[in-house]
Enzyme design. Structure first.
Site, PDB file in Angstrom:
ATOM      1  N   GLY A 158       0.814  -1.214   0.000  1.00  0.00           N
ATOM      2  CA  GLY A 158       0.000   0.000   0.000  1.00  0.00           C
ATOM      3  C   GLY A 158       0.847   1.263   0.000  1.00  0.00           C
ATOM      4  N   ASP A 159       1.936   1.239   0.760  1.00  0.00           N
ATOM      5  CA  ASP A 159       2.846   2.385   0.783  1.00  0.00           C
ATOM      6  C   ASP A 159       3.440   2.625  -0.599  1.00  0.00           C
ATOM      7  OD1 ASP A 159       2.406   2.131   3.551  1.00  0.00           O
ATOM      8  OD2 ASP A 159       4.146   0.829   3.756  1.00  0.00           O
TER       9      ASP A 159
END
Length: 304
Positions: free
Chosen positions: A248-249
């Site tokens: 997600g980052d």
């Protein structure tokens, strides 16, 4: 300049065990040590994609020294605030199932809190601040709100990649980018997000509350982008998922990197999805060549 803030960093100690057995002696076949924390992940990926950042947050002890040394080796600028406590270690045990054991965060005193807020006050309307990850329990529950309010006064763009109460509290503040996954988005509105149309519907509600860009990651089902004038869906490429940490980052990193390179929104979205997928297929975070190799496999289409 893009600044990332990791209030609760770590060393991520990854252990691969062929067949973990509780209560017995287990031997890891391979281990890895990486600096952990969502903001640090964003800085590392953006650096690999050719965009410089500066990492902020709290660090301490011999584990904190390892994090700083690792970032120095990757030529990532940082201005961490030193604490008197050892930065935590998080164990990621990968076997038949993936098990995580996260160490406790540091106790952050009021003087240290003020020191970080002073750093934020020095940001300008040409800067972006990425607020990523969880809050240590010693910080006020509205600490992200305080930082976002300072940024609003300075004209600094705010990107939020967090969840739970911290995410809920940030709604209504001017935010440049939010990247919830479909579970986090559903929790915000007490609904189940199980289609791209629902993701777009509730993403629009975030836009109505002052967010400029929303990306909803839906795991293997793809991702949805919602902006003021666009709603798009992107598939994710096929591959063997090895690493859920940092994916997600990496979506945030790829999207911001695309915008920094003056790419149109559609291409920045594609770049973000490619970055998240490339990380998921690696033991560590993605490399630029991994991202570019996947770009042709990602198809973006308008919703409705």
């Amino acid at each position: 300049m893009i600044y990332t803030c990791t209030l609760n960093p770590s060393i991520d100690y990854i252990m691969n065990v062929e067949a973990f057995e509780a209560g017995a002696l287990n031997r890891a076949k391979e281990t890895f040590y990486y600096p952990g924390g969502k903001g640090i992940n964003v800085s590392r990926v953006m650096n690999r994609l050719g965009v410089k950042t500066k990492a902020l947050g709290y660090i301490g002890g011999f584990t904190g020294a390892f994090v700083q040394q690792f970032l120095n080796q990757e030529a990532i600028d940082h201005a961490f605030i030193e604490t008197s406590q050892t930065t935590r270690v998080n164990v990621k045990l990968k076997s038949n199932n993936e098990t995580e054991i996260n160490g406790p965060g540091a106790e952050i005193s009021e003087p240290l809190q003020e020191e970080l807020l002073e750093q934020v006050k020095n940001l300008s309307n040409k800067d972006t601040l990425v607020l990523a990850g969880s809050l240590p329990s010693s910080l006020p529950s509205d600490f992200y709100i305080t930082m976002a309010s300072i940024c609003a006064e300075n004209g600094t763009k705010v990107v939020a990649d967090t969840s739970g109460k911290a995410l809920e509290q940030l709604l209504g503040h001017p935010l440049f980018l939010l990247k919830p996954n479909h579970h986090e988005l559903g929790e915000l509105f007490n609904v189940e997000i199980d289609t791209k149309e629902k993701a777009a519907l509730y993403g629009r509600k975030l836009i109505q509350q002052g967010v400029e860009h929303v990306i909803v990651s839906m795991g293997g089902e793809g991702a949805v982008y919602v902006g003021r004038n666009q709603e798009m869906f992107a598939n994710v490429p096929q591959g063997h998922v090895k690493n859920s940490v940092g994916a997600g980052d990496s979506v945030v990193s790829g999207f911001l990197a695309g915008l920094e390179k003056d790419e149109p929104i559609e291409q920045a979205f594609r770049y973000g999805v490619a970055s998240g997928s490339a990380t998921a297929f690696q033991d560590d975070l993605c490399q630029k060549e991994d991202v570019e190799r996947l770009l042709t496999e990602i198809h973006v289409s308008n919703i409705n």
